[in-house]
Each structure stands twice: as structure tokens, then as C-alpha cells.
Design a protein around this motif. Structure first.
Motif, PDB file in Angstrom:
ATOM      1  N   VAL A  60     -10.979  -8.776  14.068  1.00  0.00           N
ATOM      2  CA  VAL A  60     -11.070  -9.841  12.767  1.00  0.00           C
ATOM      3  C   VAL A  60     -10.024 -10.848  12.797  1.00  0.00           C
ATOM      4  O   VAL A  60      -8.834 -10.588  13.011  1.00  0.00           O
ATOM      5  N   GLY A  61     -10.421 -12.327  12.722  1.00  0.00           N
ATOM      6  CA  GLY A  61      -9.533 -13.269  12.750  1.00  0.00           C
ATOM      7  C   GLY A  61      -9.342 -13.654  11.320  1.00  0.00           C
ATOM      8  O   GLY A  61      -9.908 -13.843  10.567  1.00  0.00           O
ATOM      9  N   ILE A  62      -7.816 -13.836  11.060  1.00  0.00           N
ATOM     10  CA  ILE A  62      -7.302 -14.385   9.904  1.00  0.00           C
ATOM     11  C   ILE A  62      -6.633 -15.788  10.210  1.00  0.00           C
ATOM     12  O   ILE A  62      -5.683 -15.828  10.868  1.00  0.00           O
ATOM     13  N   LEU A  63      -7.050 -16.814   9.648  1.00  0.00           N
ATOM     14  CA  LEU A  63      -6.581 -18.231   9.909  1.00  0.00           C
ATOM     15  C   LEU A  63      -5.448 -18.775   8.625  1.00  0.00           C
ATOM     16  O   LEU A  63      -6.176 -18.709   7.606  1.00  0.00           O
ATOM     17  N   ILE A 116      -8.433  -4.637   6.066  1.00  0.00           N
ATOM     18  CA  ILE A 116      -9.144  -4.813   7.416  1.00  0.00           C
ATOM     19  C   ILE A 116      -8.574  -3.798   8.390  1.00  0.00           C
ATOM     20  O   ILE A 116      -9.511  -2.813   8.961  1.00  0.00           O
ATOM     21  N   GLY A 117      -7.399  -3.417   8.380  1.00  0.00           N
ATOM     22  CA  GLY A 117      -6.792  -2.365   9.348  1.00  0.00           C
ATOM     23  C   GLY A 117      -6.883  -1.032   8.686  1.00  0.00           C
ATOM     24  O   GLY A 117      -6.889   0.019   9.665  1.00  0.00           O
ATOM     25  N   GLY A 118      -6.945  -0.888   7.457  1.00  0.00           N
ATOM     26  CA  GLY A 118      -7.074   0.443   6.749  1.00  0.00           C
ATOM     27  C   GLY A 118      -5.589   1.263   6.925  1.00  0.00           C
ATOM     28  O   GLY A 118      -4.827   0.862   7.897  1.00  0.00           O
ATOM     29  N   PRO A 119      -5.512   2.405   6.179  1.00  0.00           N
ATOM     30  CA  PRO A 119      -4.395   2.993   6.209  1.00  0.00           C
ATOM     31  C   PRO A 119      -4.154   3.831   7.454  1.00  0.00           C
ATOM     32  O   PRO A 119      -2.954   4.336   7.675  1.00  0.00           O
ATOM     33  N   GLY A 120      -5.109   4.362   8.015  1.00  0.00           N
ATOM     34  CA  GLY A 120      -4.959   5.122   9.231  1.00  0.00           C
ATOM     35  C   GLY A 120      -4.870   6.635   8.976  1.00  0.00           C
ATOM     36  O   GLY A 120      -4.827   6.827   7.742  1.00  0.00           O
ATOM     37  N   ASP A 121      -5.123   7.502   9.754  1.00  0.00           N
ATOM     38  CA  ASP A 121      -5.317   8.774   9.231  1.00  0.00           C
ATOM     39  C   ASP A 121      -3.878   9.602   9.892  1.00  0.00           C
ATOM     40  O   ASP A 121      -3.677  10.813   9.782  1.00  0.00           O
ATOM     41  N   GLY A 122      -2.878   8.807  10.520  1.00  0.00           N
ATOM     42  CA  GLY A 122      -1.732   9.377  10.833  1.00  0.00           C
ATOM     43  C   GLY A 122      -1.752   9.823  12.428  1.00  0.00           C
ATOM     44  O   GLY A 122      -0.512  10.274  12.837  1.00  0.00           O
ATOM     45  N   THR A 123      -2.866   9.729  12.989  1.00  0.00           N
ATOM     46  CA  THR A 123      -2.969  10.342  14.271  1.00  0.00           C
ATOM     47  C   THR A 123      -2.855   9.257  15.224  1.00  0.00           C
ATOM     48  O   THR A 123      -2.807   9.734  16.448  1.00  0.00           O
ATOM     49  N   GLY A 124      -2.983   7.684  14.708  1.00  0.00           N
ATOM     50  CA  GLY A 124      -2.950   7.013  16.006  1.00  0.00           C
ATOM     51  C   GLY A 124      -4.459   6.498  16.482  1.00  0.00           C
ATOM     52  O   GLY A 124      -4.810   5.677  16.959  1.00  0.00           O
ATOM     53  N   ARG A 125      -5.429   7.517  15.823  1.00  0.00           N
ATOM     54  CA  ARG A 125      -6.866   7.032  16.273  1.00  0.00           C
ATOM     55  C   ARG A 125      -7.545   6.021  15.217  1.00  0.00           C
ATOM     56  O   ARG A 125      -7.032   6.311  14.008  1.00  0.00           O
ATOM     57  N   ALA A 126      -8.251   5.222  15.747  1.00  0.00           N
ATOM     58  CA  ALA A 126      -9.029   4.230  14.957  1.00  0.00           C
ATOM     59  C   ALA A 126     -10.372   4.758  14.516  1.00  0.00           C
ATOM     60  O   ALA A 126     -10.904   5.483  15.473  1.00  0.00           O
ATOM     61  N   GLY A 127     -10.615   4.696  13.391  1.00  0.00           N
ATOM     62  CA  GLY A 127     -11.935   5.346  12.677  1.00  0.00           C
ATOM     63  C   GLY A 127     -12.903   3.794  12.430  1.00  0.00           C
ATOM     64  O   GLY A 127     -13.368   3.252  13.440  1.00  0.00           O
ATOM     65  N   GLY A 128     -12.840   3.473  10.933  1.00  0.00           N
ATOM     66  CA  GLY A 128     -13.689   2.441  10.718  1.00  0.00           C
ATOM     67  C   GLY A 128     -12.949   1.072  10.771  1.00  0.00           C
ATOM     68  O   GLY A 128     -13.552   0.032  10.138  1.00  0.00           O
ATOM     69  N   GLU A 129     -11.649   1.198  10.964  1.00  0.00           N
ATOM     70  CA  GLU A 129     -11.004   0.016  10.977  1.00  0.00           C
ATOM     71  C   GLU A 129     -11.095  -1.040  12.088  1.00  0.00           C
ATOM     72  O   GLU A 129     -11.848  -0.673  12.805  1.00  0.00           O
ATOM     73  N   LYS A 130     -10.621  -2.274  11.687  1.00  0.00           N
ATOM     74  CA  LYS A 130     -10.833  -3.401  12.768  1.00  0.00           C
ATOM     75  C   LYS A 130      -9.227  -3.954  12.944  1.00  0.00           C
ATOM     76  O   LYS A 130      -8.291  -3.640  12.364  1.00  0.00           O
TER      77      LYS A 130
END
Length: 355
Positions: free
Chosen positions: A63-66, A86-100
Motif C-alpha cells: 500500500v502506497g501513502i503519498l 494498514i500494517g496492523g498491530p501484529g501478533d508478536g510472532t513476526g508473521r504477517a496475517g491480513g496486514e499490508k
């Protein structure tokens, strides 16, 4: 029909390897050849394949933010808030879920760079693009933007404006969140008039920017309604949205019109420069001259005296733009929502001294 690298090579009359070198930027190519290749890319609307993981999907995880200037808190606050959604809070594992992956693109206010970033985001099959801040009111640039945004939307990219009015002639924008710059500026000037100010100087932003025009229009509406509108050009100075501009413009304003009792600045950063210029002239704030800003940036309350300004909910708007970009929130009815501005009365404004 999908346009291939070979199609671009044929159009540019070069080899596919040369096209690849131009697009990847990893090998020196003659400027005339490079220009021919890039023109063919634009003519054919060729989209360079992004990472292998995105090839099976219509869009990537990008996702681009200009922004005009990431160092400006106005843009930094909105971009940071959008990125948090857009990035989301994350789950603490370093794995990406539905984030961009949110990438901030700093245009420096350059129309050409704005178009270039949109082209690069199109080639990367960006899932969404958020464009922040005011737009350039130039017909040629607006037409180029309409074409570019339409191509992005056709490819499945969701486009959101944050703090930017809708673009005429296109329905490619999924949502536009606009600030009530005109109304906020009108209320700010009405506040100064109610305090008794009659000669009010205005340090405006750069010409041909929507934000500049809307804020200046609101100021002049209030002056006209109070019967105070005269030779407004003599008490208006334009310049960039930065501190040095506010300083230089205010010195020029005070040279032209030494009888002004209040100065309205295009934004809070410009207002800081205006305050420095006023003090350099040996004048006190607000006893001799009142100074007001716009945006309510974090430092405005810590200025001495604290800055009267107009609050725009920058973080809230940026976060909402991020949710819209991610499809987490339903777009407003009609695609456009106007966000209210709030007058923040503080110590930098007071009734004019008499006698």
C-alpha cells in the motif's frame, strides 16, 4: 489482452533485454533509448511483474501513502495513523496475517514525482494508494492524475484521498476525506474580528494549491461579511508551508502594512516564523500584534504564548483513510466526507491595543 515485455520492446524498437535494463535500472542505457522505452511503457500501459508471490493475485501486499513532506508533522501524523491501520498491530510472532506493507512516498511537492510514484505503485500491483494533503490546481496535472488513477483503479487498486478534495473528471477514487479548510479559516478570522481587529494580514501558502485557496477564501469571506474587505492583495503574502517562509513573508507584510494588528498564517509552522518576525521588529505577542495559525500541530500549544489555531483531526483522518484503504470501513455516502475543523483559542490572540 495482456501487454508483454516483448510488446514494449517492439514498440520501442529495442531488444527485450534493453527494456529489462531500463525498468530495473541495473545497467547503463543511453538517455534517448531510455526515453523511448519509457514512452512505450506508458503508451501500452505495461505493468512490470512484482514479486513472485503477487503474480497469482490481482494485487500485492503493498500500500502506497503519498505525502508532500514526511518531515512536516501535518503529513507525518496522517501517514503514521494510516500506516497503523494498514500494517496492523501484529501478533508478536513476526508473521504477517491480513496486514499490508505500507510504503511512504515523499513527493517533495513535485507534481512529476507524484505521477512517478503512482506509476511505480501500479507496476507493483499495489492493493491501495492513500494520497494525503492538498492537490495542485493545474489542469494538465489534474488530467494526468485522472488518467493515472483510472489505470490503478482498473487494475484493482483502492484509492483514498485524505485531506484532499475529490479530483474532477474521475470516479476512480473510492473515498475522499476532505478537511473543512474554508470553514475553519472563516471562523478563525471571525474570532479576530470579534476581538476588535480590523487590519488583518494573511501569510498564505503556495499558489495553485487547493488548501491554500480554500483557507484564503474562508478568511476573505469573513472579512467581506464584516465589511472589512478592501485591497486584500496588499495584506496577503504567499510562500511555502515552512517556518522560513512565515518569517520572510511576515517581515514583508509588516514593511508593506505597518498598521496591521493581527497576522493569520497558512499553518502552524508558518505561524512560528511569523512570531519570530514580529519579535524581531520589537513587537510583543499578543499585546502589539496577534498571531494565529492552522492545523493545531503538537507544538502549537507549547509555543510562547500558546498559538491560537484551527484544529484538524489529523490522526483520526489518517486512521480512517487507512481503514478505507484496507476495506475495513464502508466508504462515505457519495464517496466524500467533510471533516470538521475546530477553533482553538489560546494566548497568541487578544484585542488590539488602542491609543
Amino acid at each position: 489482452m495482456t501487454v508483454t515485455l516483448a510488446d514494449v520492446a517492439a514498440r520501442a524498437r529495442v531488444s527485450p533485454a534493453t527494456v529489462s535494463r531500463v525498468l530495473n535500472g541495473n545497467y547503463p542505457v543511453a538517455s534517448s533509448t531510455r526515453e523511448r522505452v519509457l514512452r512505450a511503457v506508458d503508451d501500452l500501459d505495461y505493468v512490470l511483474n512484482g514479486p513472485a508471490s503477487s503474480l497469482a493475485a490481482a494485487t500485492s501486499d503493498l500500500v502506497g501513502i503519498l505525502v508532500n513532506d514526511i518531515a512536516d508533522p501535518f503529513f507525518g501524523i496522517m501517514a503514521g495513523a494510516a500506516q497503523s491501520e494498514i500494517g496492523g498491530p501484529g501478533d508478536g510472532t513476526g508473521r504477517a496475517g491480513g496486514e499490508k506493507l505500507a510504503v511512504v512516498c515523499n513527493t517533495g511537492g513535485s507534481p512529476g514525482r507524484e505521477l512517478t510514484y503512482l506509476t511505480l505503485l501500479q507496476r507493483q500491483r499495489a492493493a491501495a494508494v492513500v494520497l494525503t494533503g492538498g492537490a495542485l490546481e493545474d489542469p494538465a496535472h489534474q488530467a494526468a492524475m485522472a488518467v493515472k488513477l483510472a489505470k490503478l483503479a482498473d487494475a484493482g487498486t483502492r484509492i483514498v484521498f485524505c485531506g484532499r478534495p475529490p479530483l474532477p473528471g474521475t470516479d476512480a477514487v473510492a473515498a475522499a476525506l476532505t478537511f473543512d479548510n474554508r470553514g475553519g479559516a472563516r471562523r478563525l478570522t471571525e474570532h479576530l474580528i470579534a476581538l476588535g481587529h480590523r487590519r488583518i494580514g494573511y501569510v498564505a501558502g503556495p499558489l495553485e494549491r487547493t488548501t491554500t485557496r480554500h483557507r484564503l477564501e474562508g478568511h476573505r469571506e469573513a472579512m467581506k461579511a464584516a465589511g472589512l474587505y478592501g485591497d486584500e492583495e496588499s495584506v496577503t503574502v504567499h510562500g511555502p508551508y515552512d517556518r522560513s517562509s512565515g518569517y520572510d513573508a511576515t517581515l514583508e507584510l509588516l514593511r508593506r502594512e505597518p498598521d496591521v494588528t493581527a497576522v493569520v498564517a497558512a499553518n502552524d509552522t508558518v505561524a512560528l516564523g511569523a512570531c519570530a518576525a514580529v519579535r524581531e521588529r520589537g513587537l510583543r505577542i499578543p499585546e502589539d500584534i496577534s498571531v494565529a495559525g492552522f492545523d493545531d500541530l503538537p507544538f502549537s500549544v507549547d509555543a510562547v504564548p500558546a498559538l491560537t489555531t484551527v484544529r484538524l483531526p489529523l490522526f483520526e483522518a489518517g486512521a480512517r483513510a487507512g481503514r478505507l484503504a484496507m476495506g475495513k470501513e464502508t466508504p462515505p455516502a457519495g464517496g466524500t466526507a467533510t471533516i470538521a475543523a475546530e477553533l482553538m483559542e489560546r494566548g497568541s490572540t487578544a484585542p488590539p491595543r488602542t491609543g
